[in-house]
Design a protein around this motif. Structure first.
Motif, mmCIF file in Angstrom:
data_model
loop_
_atom_site.group_PDB
_atom_site.id
_atom_site.type_symbol
_atom_site.label_atom_id
_atom_site.label_comp_id
_atom_site.label_asym_id
_atom_site.label_seq_id
_atom_site.Cartn_x
_atom_site.Cartn_y
_atom_site.Cartn_z
ATOM 1 N N SER A 10 35.973 -18.443 74.565
ATOM 2 C CA SER A 10 34.619 -18.349 74.021
ATOM 3 C C SER A 10 34.503 -17.224 72.996
ATOM 4 C CB SER A 10 33.609 -18.141 75.144
ATOM 5 O OG SER A 10 33.826 -16.911 75.789
ATOM 6 N N PHE A 11 33.539 -17.387 72.106
ATOM 7 C CA PHE A 11 33.243 -16.357 71.123
ATOM 8 C C PHE A 11 31.741 -16.365 70.864
ATOM 9 C CE2 PHE A 11 34.379 -20.269 68.916
ATOM 10 C CZ PHE A 11 33.347 -20.426 67.998
ATOM 11 N N THR A 12 31.262 -15.294 70.284
ATOM 12 C CA THR A 12 29.846 -15.148 69.981
ATOM 13 C C THR A 12 29.582 -15.481 68.525
ATOM 14 O OG1 THR A 12 29.590 -13.410 71.643
ATOM 15 C CG2 THR A 12 27.899 -13.532 69.932
ATOM 16 N N VAL A 13 28.548 -16.256 68.277
ATOM 17 C CA VAL A 13 28.112 -16.550 66.912
ATOM 18 C C VAL A 13 26.762 -15.875 66.701
ATOM 19 C CG1 VAL A 13 27.508 -18.329 65.246
ATOM 20 C CG2 VAL A 13 29.300 -18.766 66.937
ATOM 21 N N THR A 14 26.708 -15.011 65.716
ATOM 22 C CA THR A 14 25.475 -14.304 65.388
ATOM 23 C C THR A 14 24.828 -14.953 64.174
ATOM 24 O OG1 THR A 14 26.363 -12.214 66.227
ATOM 25 C CG2 THR A 14 24.473 -12.083 64.739
ATOM 26 N N THR A 15 23.526 -15.199 64.246
ATOM 27 C CA THR A 15 22.778 -15.703 63.095
ATOM 28 C C THR A 15 21.748 -14.653 62.702
ATOM 29 O OG1 THR A 15 21.229 -16.838 64.576
ATOM 30 C CG2 THR A 15 23.077 -18.118 63.735
ATOM 31 N N ARG A 16 21.706 -14.346 61.424
ATOM 32 C CA ARG A 16 20.757 -13.346 60.936
ATOM 33 C C ARG A 16 20.619 -13.457 59.426
ATOM 34 N NH1 ARG A 16 23.309 -9.178 58.332
ATOM 35 N NH2 ARG A 16 25.509 -8.725 58.856
ATOM 36 N N GLU A 17 19.635 -12.768 58.884
ATOM 37 C CA GLU A 17 19.480 -12.710 57.437
ATOM 38 C C GLU A 17 20.456 -11.690 56.858
ATOM 39 O OE1 GLU A 17 15.555 -12.169 56.013
ATOM 40 O OE2 GLU A 17 14.947 -14.209 56.578
ATOM 41 N N ARG A 18 20.946 -11.980 55.683
ATOM 42 C CA ARG A 18 21.863 -11.074 54.994
ATOM 43 C C ARG A 18 21.078 -10.141 54.085
ATOM 44 N NH1 ARG A 18 27.201 -10.359 53.729
ATOM 45 N NH2 ARG A 18 27.679 -9.656 51.608
ATOM 46 N N LYS A 19 21.384 -8.864 54.164
ATOM 47 C CA LYS A 19 20.702 -7.871 53.329
ATOM 48 C C LYS A 19 21.458 -7.628 52.027
ATOM 49 C CE LYS A 19 17.780 -7.285 56.688
ATOM 50 N NZ LYS A 19 16.430 -7.901 56.592
ATOM 51 N N SER A 20 22.789 -7.761 52.070
ATOM 52 C CA SER A 20 23.617 -7.530 50.884
ATOM 53 C C SER A 20 23.622 -8.783 50.000
ATOM 54 C CB SER A 20 25.045 -7.191 51.306
ATOM 55 O OG SER A 20 25.064 -6.056 52.151
ATOM 56 N N PRO A 21 24.119 -8.663 48.774
ATOM 57 C CA PRO A 21 24.181 -9.834 47.889
ATOM 58 C C PRO A 21 25.045 -10.948 48.474
ATOM 59 C CG PRO A 21 24.478 -7.817 46.629
ATOM 60 C CD PRO A 21 24.517 -7.422 48.076
#
Length: 291
Positions: A10-21
């Motif tokens: 198993s592994f973790t998938v993170t979803t989020r907004e990107r702040k960098s270009p």
């Protein structure tokens, strides 16, 4: 966060907004190495396959779980529009398709409308369902990374087998997509025994596929990789002028000549030095990350 698994791990998938270009020009090539500039299109980071030699282990300081970006597509599109013509690769900081980025379908449809901008997806996965449901376009290129089965079973344990990857490449070819293959990194442990012969069968198969380009690269890594990847192969490597650990010039030239013979044509080379090109006397015609 969400959970994923590969071969029961198993592994973790993170979803989020990107702040960098999202878009940046790739200009990290050391002096003396032939590698054209292209754009990085960062729709995700990381990879679940955990290949022992992967430079992402050093890039992310041992972190390897995927991060998927969920910003509004319009922000990404604005950055692509501001960039010049060329190839936009999503595979520099991630496997492009191992875990599909939420922004990928919009990216495909955007590039479909372009004339001088191309989307490049580089993968060891067999996740072709999305492309089986879409009509092909010349503006999107799917590149499959392949290795000898013996190397894959030892150093790419969580990735699909090379033959499964080739089957996926064949499916997309038959559907009309632009498909490329990378045989990279070629790993020649025990160089004195010339075990490059383990690549003969896979090269023969790749040479008959009819993909638009084959790019080959031998194992190369920065010395700091072993802090985060202690099981990475290192046999036969020496410090090269570009700062990477590489096989000797003679070993690389012999390897490329043998692979070209098995393929039936001269392949492109990935991040190779001017000395190798001169010793081979091959003519540069582009590589995996060029149109």
């Amino acid at each position: 966060m969400q959970r994923g698994s590969v071969l029961g791990i198993s592994f973790t998938v993170t979803t989020r907004e990107r702040k960098s270009p999202f878009v940046r020009l790739f200009t990290k090539t050391p002096a003396g190495v032939i590698c054209p500039h292209f754009y990085e299109l960062i729709l995700s980071n990381g990879c679940p396959y955990d290949c022992a030699y992967c430079y992402l282990r050093l890039t992310f300081r041992g972190k390897k779980d995927p991060v998927l970006y969920t910003n509004r597509w319009e922000k990404v599109e604005d950055e692509i529009r501001m960039a010049g013509p060329g190839v936009f690769s999503t595979g520099e900081l991630a496997d492009s398709l191992a875990v599909l980025p939420p922004l990928l379908p919009r990216a495909i449809e955007y590039f479909r409308t372009q004339k001088d901008k191309y989307l490049l997806l580089t993968t060891k996965s067999c996740n072709t369902k999305l492309f089986e449901e879409l009509s092909p376009t010349r503006q999107v290129i799917i590149s499959f990374s392949i290795n000898a089965p013996e190397v894959a079973s030892k150093y790419e344990r969580l990735a699909p087998s090379p033959f499964d990857r080739l089957n996926a490449a064949t499916r997309l070819l038959e559907l009309g997509w632009r498909v490329r293959v990378r045989i990279d990194p070629v790993i020649i442990e025990g160089v004195q025994h010339d075990n490059i012969s383990i690549y003969r069968k896979i090269c023969k198969i790749v040479g008959q596929l009819g993909v638009e380009r084959v790019t080959v690269g031998t194992l190369r890594q920065y010395p700091g990789l072993h802090r985060f990847a202690p099981s990475a192969p290192r046999g036969g490597l020496v410090k090269a002028p570009d700062g990477r650990m590489r096989y000797s010039l003679s070993v690389r030239v012999r390897t490329y000549n043998m692979i070209a013979e098995w393929l039936g044509f001269e392949p492109a080379l990935c991040k190779e030095t001017y000395e190798v090109w001169e010793m081979l006397t091959w003519r540069y015609r582009g590589c995996n990350c060029t149109v």
